[in-house]
Design a protein around this motif. Structure first.
Motif, mmCIF file in Angstrom:
data_model
loop_
_atom_site.group_PDB
_atom_site.id
_atom_site.type_symbol
_atom_site.label_atom_id
_atom_site.label_comp_id
_atom_site.label_asym_id
_atom_site.label_seq_id
_atom_site.Cartn_x
_atom_site.Cartn_y
_atom_site.Cartn_z
ATOM 1 N N GLY A 137 47.588 35.772 26.351
ATOM 2 C CA GLY A 137 47.422 35.840 27.892
ATOM 3 C C GLY A 137 47.334 36.915 28.614
ATOM 4 O O GLY A 137 46.728 37.265 29.661
ATOM 5 N N LEU A 138 47.978 38.087 28.217
ATOM 6 C CA LEU A 138 47.840 39.488 28.787
ATOM 7 C C LEU A 138 46.540 39.936 28.445
ATOM 8 O O LEU A 138 45.784 40.591 29.472
ATOM 9 N N LEU A 139 45.968 39.721 27.324
ATOM 10 C CA LEU A 139 44.431 39.979 27.240
ATOM 11 C C LEU A 139 43.448 39.366 28.421
ATOM 12 O O LEU A 139 42.590 40.033 28.815
ATOM 13 N N HIS A 140 43.685 38.217 28.685
ATOM 14 C CA HIS A 140 43.018 37.443 29.746
ATOM 15 C C HIS A 140 43.047 38.221 31.255
ATOM 16 O O HIS A 140 42.184 38.025 31.776
ATOM 17 N N LEU A 141 44.256 38.603 31.021
ATOM 18 C CA LEU A 141 44.543 39.411 32.455
ATOM 19 C C LEU A 141 43.751 40.616 32.616
ATOM 20 O O LEU A 141 43.343 41.132 33.731
ATOM 21 N N VAL A 142 43.592 41.417 31.551
ATOM 22 C CA VAL A 142 42.928 42.622 31.539
ATOM 23 C C VAL A 142 41.321 42.274 31.447
ATOM 24 O O VAL A 142 40.769 42.895 32.239
ATOM 25 N N MET B 155 40.248 39.788 33.299
ATOM 26 C CA MET B 155 40.180 39.550 34.633
ATOM 27 C C MET B 155 39.983 40.801 35.379
ATOM 28 O O MET B 155 39.132 40.989 36.230
ATOM 29 N N GLY B 156 40.736 41.833 35.073
ATOM 30 C CA GLY B 156 40.758 42.892 35.741
ATOM 31 C C GLY B 156 39.241 43.627 35.527
ATOM 32 O O GLY B 156 38.737 44.149 36.475
ATOM 33 N N LEU B 157 38.929 43.556 34.369
ATOM 34 C CA LEU B 157 37.490 44.268 34.095
ATOM 35 C C LEU B 157 36.200 43.432 34.892
ATOM 36 O O LEU B 157 35.539 43.975 35.447
ATOM 37 N N GLU B 158 36.571 42.177 34.884
ATOM 38 C CA GLU B 158 35.510 41.373 35.441
ATOM 39 C C GLU B 158 35.436 41.336 36.857
ATOM 40 O O GLU B 158 34.335 41.403 37.584
ATOM 41 N N MET B 159 36.646 41.801 37.573
ATOM 42 C CA MET B 159 36.947 41.649 38.961
ATOM 43 C C MET B 159 36.919 43.017 39.485
ATOM 44 O O MET B 159 36.341 43.193 40.852
ATOM 45 N N PHE B 160 37.369 43.924 38.865
ATOM 46 C CA PHE B 160 37.753 45.216 39.557
ATOM 47 C C PHE B 160 36.874 46.489 39.109
ATOM 48 O O PHE B 160 37.294 47.436 39.693
ATOM 49 N N ALA B 161 36.490 46.383 37.845
ATOM 50 C CA ALA B 161 36.115 47.572 37.119
ATOM 51 C C ALA B 161 34.712 47.922 37.808
ATOM 52 O O ALA B 161 33.934 47.046 38.418
ATOM 53 N N SER B 162 34.300 49.225 37.547
ATOM 54 C CA SER B 162 32.998 49.712 38.313
ATOM 55 C C SER B 162 31.886 49.164 37.477
ATOM 56 O O SER B 162 32.152 48.643 36.168
ATOM 57 N N ILE C 285 38.143 35.066 37.846
ATOM 58 C CA ILE C 285 39.366 34.298 38.072
ATOM 59 C C ILE C 285 39.601 33.319 37.077
ATOM 60 O O ILE C 285 40.804 33.048 36.794
ATOM 61 N N TYR C 286 38.750 32.625 36.396
ATOM 62 C CA TYR C 286 38.962 31.775 35.133
ATOM 63 C C TYR C 286 39.813 32.247 34.138
ATOM 64 O O TYR C 286 40.762 31.756 33.646
ATOM 65 N N ASN C 287 39.263 33.759 34.051
ATOM 66 C CA ASN C 287 40.100 34.281 32.797
ATOM 67 C C ASN C 287 41.541 34.729 33.208
ATOM 68 O O ASN C 287 42.505 34.447 32.451
ATOM 69 N N GLY C 288 41.787 34.971 34.395
ATOM 70 C CA GLY C 288 42.951 35.485 34.981
ATOM 71 C C GLY C 288 43.775 33.975 34.912
ATOM 72 O O GLY C 288 45.150 34.119 34.879
ATOM 73 N N SER C 289 43.167 32.985 35.367
ATOM 74 C CA SER C 289 44.149 31.669 35.517
ATOM 75 C C SER C 289 44.608 31.275 34.345
ATOM 76 O O SER C 289 45.578 30.886 34.110
ATOM 77 N N LEU C 290 43.604 31.524 33.140
ATOM 78 C CA LEU C 290 43.900 30.995 31.841
ATOM 79 C C LEU C 290 45.030 31.761 31.401
ATOM 80 O O LEU C 290 45.908 31.532 30.736
ATOM 81 N N GLY C 291 44.965 33.287 31.567
ATOM 82 C CA GLY C 291 45.904 34.178 31.338
ATOM 83 C C GLY C 291 47.239 33.837 31.873
ATOM 84 O O GLY C 291 48.285 33.773 31.018
ATOM 85 N N LEU C 292 47.216 33.669 33.153
ATOM 86 C CA LEU C 292 48.693 33.393 33.920
ATOM 87 C C LEU C 292 49.188 32.029 33.219
ATOM 88 O O LEU C 292 50.328 32.064 33.209
ATOM 89 N N ALA C 293 48.145 31.074 33.073
ATOM 90 C CA ALA C 293 48.954 29.812 32.465
ATOM 91 C C ALA C 293 49.407 29.905 31.145
ATOM 92 O O ALA C 293 50.451 29.135 31.100
ATOM 93 N N LEU C 294 48.685 30.644 30.179
ATOM 94 C CA LEU C 294 49.315 31.059 29.065
ATOM 95 C C LEU C 294 50.970 31.614 29.199
ATOM 96 O O LEU C 294 51.746 31.255 28.460
ATOM 97 N N LEU C 295 50.850 32.599 30.093
ATOM 98 C CA LEU C 295 52.186 33.301 30.185
ATOM 99 C C LEU C 295 53.203 32.587 30.837
ATOM 100 O O LEU C 295 54.472 32.630 30.619
#
Length: 123
Positions: free
Chosen positions: A13-18, A20-27, A56-66
């Motif tokens: 779950g945490l991995l999917h939030l990471v 998400m961060g790379l896909e949405m916010f990284a350079s 968004i999808y990876n973050g949603s999946l990570g949040l759902a797992l957690l």
């Protein structure tokens, strides 16, 4: 064994939030390197929209797992975690085939192992 399953599911779950961060916010430079994509591609506006959408999808999946770790108990929790880990397996297998082979190792393999552990616990 259940504690180990919960730990693995939490890490996934945490991995999917990471991710998400790379896909949405990284350079774009970091995205190109991380996802093994040409820099010219990831700087395109449509590619950025697609990456953020995947985030968004990876973050949603990570949040759902957690969230499942705390929202359910017993066999119900294991069944919900099995479902979400199977989703991760599908996403990881497709990503490994279409984006970069390292996704097989980083995303799909941990979810496969966790899903198998959950399945053996439920049977």
């Amino acid at each position: 064994m259940t504690g180990f399953i919960l730990l693995l599911s939490g890490i996934i779950g945490l991995l999917h939030l990471v991710i998400m961060g790379l896909e949405m916010f990284a350079s774009p430079e970091k995205q190109a390197k991380t996802f093994d994509m040409p820099h010219d591609f990831v700087t395109q506006p449509n590619a950025q929209i697609a990456l953020k959408n995947m985030g968004i999808y990876n973050g949603s999946l990570g949040l759902a797992l957690l969230t499942s770790l705390f929202s359910f108990q017993g066999d119900v929790r294991l069944k919900v975690l099995l479902l979400f880990n199977l989703f991760v397996v599908i996403v990881g297998l497709y990503g490994g085939k279409t984006v970069t082979k390292s996704i097989y190792l980083i995303q799909a393999l941990p979810a496969i192992i966790t899903a198998l552990l959950i399945f053996t616990q439920l049977v």
